[in-house]
Design a protein around this motif. Structure first.
Motif, mmCIF file in Angstrom:
data_model
loop_
_atom_site.group_PDB
_atom_site.id
_atom_site.type_symbol
_atom_site.label_atom_id
_atom_site.label_comp_id
_atom_site.label_asym_id
_atom_site.label_seq_id
_atom_site.Cartn_x
_atom_site.Cartn_y
_atom_site.Cartn_z
ATOM 1 N N ALA A 90 0.630 -1.360 0.169
ATOM 2 C CA ALA A 90 0.361 0.064 0.224
ATOM 3 C C ALA A 90 0.691 1.157 -0.054
ATOM 4 O O ALA A 90 0.736 2.448 -0.685
ATOM 5 N N LEU A 91 2.018 1.523 0.958
ATOM 6 C CA LEU A 91 3.273 2.616 0.802
ATOM 7 C C LEU A 91 3.429 2.747 -0.513
ATOM 8 O O LEU A 91 3.858 4.087 -0.356
ATOM 9 N N GLU A 92 4.077 1.425 -1.445
ATOM 10 C CA GLU A 92 4.606 1.875 -2.480
ATOM 11 C C GLU A 92 3.899 2.076 -4.003
ATOM 12 O O GLU A 92 4.218 3.093 -4.722
ATOM 13 N N ARG A 93 2.042 1.942 -3.622
ATOM 14 C CA ARG A 93 1.239 2.485 -4.324
ATOM 15 C C ARG A 93 1.283 3.996 -4.115
ATOM 16 O O ARG A 93 0.890 5.062 -4.971
ATOM 17 N N ILE A 94 1.082 4.418 -2.988
ATOM 18 C CA ILE A 94 1.322 5.837 -2.566
ATOM 19 C C ILE A 94 2.207 6.641 -2.706
ATOM 20 O O ILE A 94 1.883 7.683 -3.292
ATOM 21 N N GLY A 95 3.334 6.556 -2.650
ATOM 22 C CA GLY A 95 4.508 6.677 -2.274
ATOM 23 C C GLY A 95 4.795 7.285 -4.717
ATOM 24 O O GLY A 95 4.873 8.109 -5.104
ATOM 25 N N ALA A 96 4.417 5.850 -5.144
ATOM 26 C CA ALA A 96 4.252 6.110 -6.406
ATOM 27 C C ALA A 96 2.815 7.308 -7.113
ATOM 28 O O ALA A 96 3.208 7.874 -8.243
ATOM 29 N N PRO B 208 3.038 14.783 -3.553
ATOM 30 C CA PRO B 208 4.300 13.820 -3.179
ATOM 31 C C PRO B 208 4.986 13.381 -2.262
ATOM 32 O O PRO B 208 6.124 13.455 -1.522
ATOM 33 N N GLU B 209 5.543 15.885 -1.495
ATOM 34 C CA GLU B 209 5.766 15.748 -0.627
ATOM 35 C C GLU B 209 5.654 15.295 0.446
ATOM 36 O O GLU B 209 6.199 15.655 1.821
ATOM 37 N N LYS B 210 4.017 15.334 1.351
ATOM 38 C CA LYS B 210 3.735 14.867 2.214
ATOM 39 C C LYS B 210 4.246 12.759 2.162
ATOM 40 O O LYS B 210 3.453 12.437 3.328
ATOM 41 N N VAL B 211 4.253 12.519 1.101
ATOM 42 C CA VAL B 211 4.663 11.371 1.413
ATOM 43 C C VAL B 211 5.897 10.428 2.239
ATOM 44 O O VAL B 211 5.517 9.001 3.009
ATOM 45 N N ALA C 75 5.833 11.277 5.177
ATOM 46 C CA ALA C 75 5.502 11.236 6.528
ATOM 47 C C ALA C 75 5.040 10.795 7.161
ATOM 48 O O ALA C 75 4.867 9.655 7.250
ATOM 49 N N VAL C 76 3.874 10.192 5.482
ATOM 50 C CA VAL C 76 3.051 9.130 6.479
ATOM 51 C C VAL C 76 3.775 7.495 5.621
ATOM 52 O O VAL C 76 3.754 7.276 6.531
ATOM 53 N N GLU C 77 5.121 7.442 5.109
ATOM 54 C CA GLU C 77 5.441 6.129 4.919
ATOM 55 C C GLU C 77 6.390 6.193 6.922
ATOM 56 O O GLU C 77 6.303 4.966 6.949
ATOM 57 N N ALA C 78 6.932 7.525 7.015
ATOM 58 C CA ALA C 78 6.861 6.935 8.512
ATOM 59 C C ALA C 78 5.975 7.200 10.090
ATOM 60 O O ALA C 78 6.235 5.752 10.221
ATOM 61 N N ALA C 79 4.904 7.000 9.659
ATOM 62 C CA ALA C 79 4.103 6.953 10.986
ATOM 63 C C ALA C 79 3.669 6.052 10.639
ATOM 64 O O ALA C 79 3.130 5.101 11.778
ATOM 65 N N VAL C 80 3.283 5.508 9.758
ATOM 66 C CA VAL C 80 2.412 3.748 9.580
ATOM 67 C C VAL C 80 4.373 3.122 9.353
ATOM 68 O O VAL C 80 3.543 2.152 10.420
ATOM 69 N N THR D 233 -7.228 2.867 -1.659
ATOM 70 C CA THR D 233 -7.228 3.973 -2.305
ATOM 71 C C THR D 233 -6.375 5.461 -2.916
ATOM 72 O O THR D 233 -6.071 5.573 -1.899
ATOM 73 N N VAL D 234 -5.955 5.471 -3.042
ATOM 74 C CA VAL D 234 -4.597 6.761 -3.323
ATOM 75 C C VAL D 234 -4.949 8.266 -4.098
ATOM 76 O O VAL D 234 -5.722 7.211 -5.949
ATOM 77 N N PRO D 235 -5.188 8.979 -3.592
ATOM 78 C CA PRO D 235 -5.682 10.151 -4.769
ATOM 79 C C PRO D 235 -4.262 10.779 -5.400
ATOM 80 O O PRO D 235 -3.359 11.441 -5.007
ATOM 81 N N THR D 236 -4.910 11.066 -7.052
ATOM 82 C CA THR D 236 -3.910 10.995 -7.711
ATOM 83 C C THR D 236 -4.296 12.640 -8.148
ATOM 84 O O THR D 236 -3.111 12.785 -9.630
ATOM 85 N N ALA D 237 -5.115 13.188 -8.073
ATOM 86 C CA ALA D 237 -5.437 14.737 -8.810
ATOM 87 C C ALA D 237 -5.886 15.019 -7.626
ATOM 88 O O ALA D 237 -6.240 15.089 -6.640
#
Length: 297
Positions: free
Chosen positions: A11-17, A22-25, A27-32, A252-256
């Motif tokens: 899931a984190l891989e999809r969020i990162g991609a 992208p500047e928030k990724v 912090a999201v990855e670190a917290a999870v 689910t990843v917001p892309t726009a």
């Protein structure tokens, strides 16, 4: 079977991609990952895992579309079958009459359309047109979005097109991270039913109204074309892609992100605030009273 740690990493891989910010990724990855290392997810299964990870994602990044979802029916993980959930969404639209739950003619020649979903412009044009044809002769219209849980930006633009006189209204824009481009949404030039440009329109909302339903309410309100009656909506303004990360878990990843041409912003995190604030179960009565007053004034 995948472990919880493997599901979370996918899931984190999809969020990162794909995440639109992208500047928030990081912090999201670190917290999870910190929560995972502490064993917060180890004993969780199914919906409980999805709920816990979603809560942690949104604590760091309060984006209502950024989440893990549990699905009961096993889904394919083959890349050839992956389309961001588009095929499943279209199947849902067909099963739910493209979102149109009911169309009525109420006392006082007031039309009512209730929507549960916002269909796509291509697949749902005929159903949208049929609904608008049935209310074409009304003196005012109530558009009930209180239980509308989302849908297509193109479909939202088509619904909105009916309430303007021509194709010259620039409704909003959507910026996409994947293409680093912005798409403009204008009112449609050709519609399969008469336009409704010159009579009162009331949009009903609730705390359940989300995403595509909010798009319709926010756009009509911002352009001064409708009065919003009810409750502040949930606040999800980012178009998303859905990716399977296990047989039963989607991320689910917001892309726009949406950009309204009047306000320069959108409803993400704040919702659509009603012009007439009333509890959702009182919104129809309040809108009908306002419509009857407008018709007779």
């Amino acid at each position: 079977m995948l472990t919880n740690e493997e599901i979370i990493e996918r899931a984190l891989e999809r969020i990162g991609a794909g995440y639109v910010f992208p500047e928030k990724v990081a912090a999201v990855e670190a917290a999870v990952r910190e929560r995972a290392a502490a064993g917060a997810y180890r004993e969780l299964a199914g919906p409980e895992l999805c709920a816990a990870v979603t809560a942690d994602l949104q604590e760091v990044c309060p984006d209502k579309h950024l989440r893990l979802m549990w699905v009961e029916e096993a889904q394919s993980l083959e890349p050839a079958d992956e389309d961001g959930g588009e095929a499943a969404f279209r199947a849902l639209l067909r099963a739910e009459n493209h979102g149109v739950l009911r169309v009525e003619q109420l006392e006082g020649n007031i039309g009512l359309i209730e929507l549960r979903l916002i269909t796509t412009a291509v697949d749902g044009a005929a159903v949208i047109g049929a609904a608008m044809q049935l209310v074409a002769g009304s003196s005012a219209l109530v558009l009930d979005l209180r239980r509308c849980r989302g849908g297509s930006p193109e479909g939202a633009a088509m619904w909105n097109s009916y309430f303007f006189p021509d194709d010259q209204v620039h409704l909003n824009d959507i910026y996409s991270r994947s293409t680093d481009s912005t798409r403009q949404y204008w009112t449609a030039g050709h519609l399969p039913a008469p336009r409704y440009p010159d009579r009162p329109v009331y949009v009903l909302t609730s705390a359940t109204t989300f995403s595509g339903g909010e798009d319709v309410a926010y756009t009509l309100q911002a352009h001064g074309r409708a009065v919003v009656v009810g409750e502040t909506t949930r606040g999800g303004a980012h178009p998303t892609a859905r990716h399977p990360v296990s047989e039963h878990v989607l991320v689910t990843v917001p892309t726009a992100r949406s950009i309204n041409t009047v306000t320069g912003t959108n409803w993400e995190g704040v919702g659509v605030r009603p012009d007439v604030a009333v509890p959702a179960d009182e919104a129809l009565e309040a809108a009908l009273k306002a419509a009857r007053d407008a018709i007779t004034s």
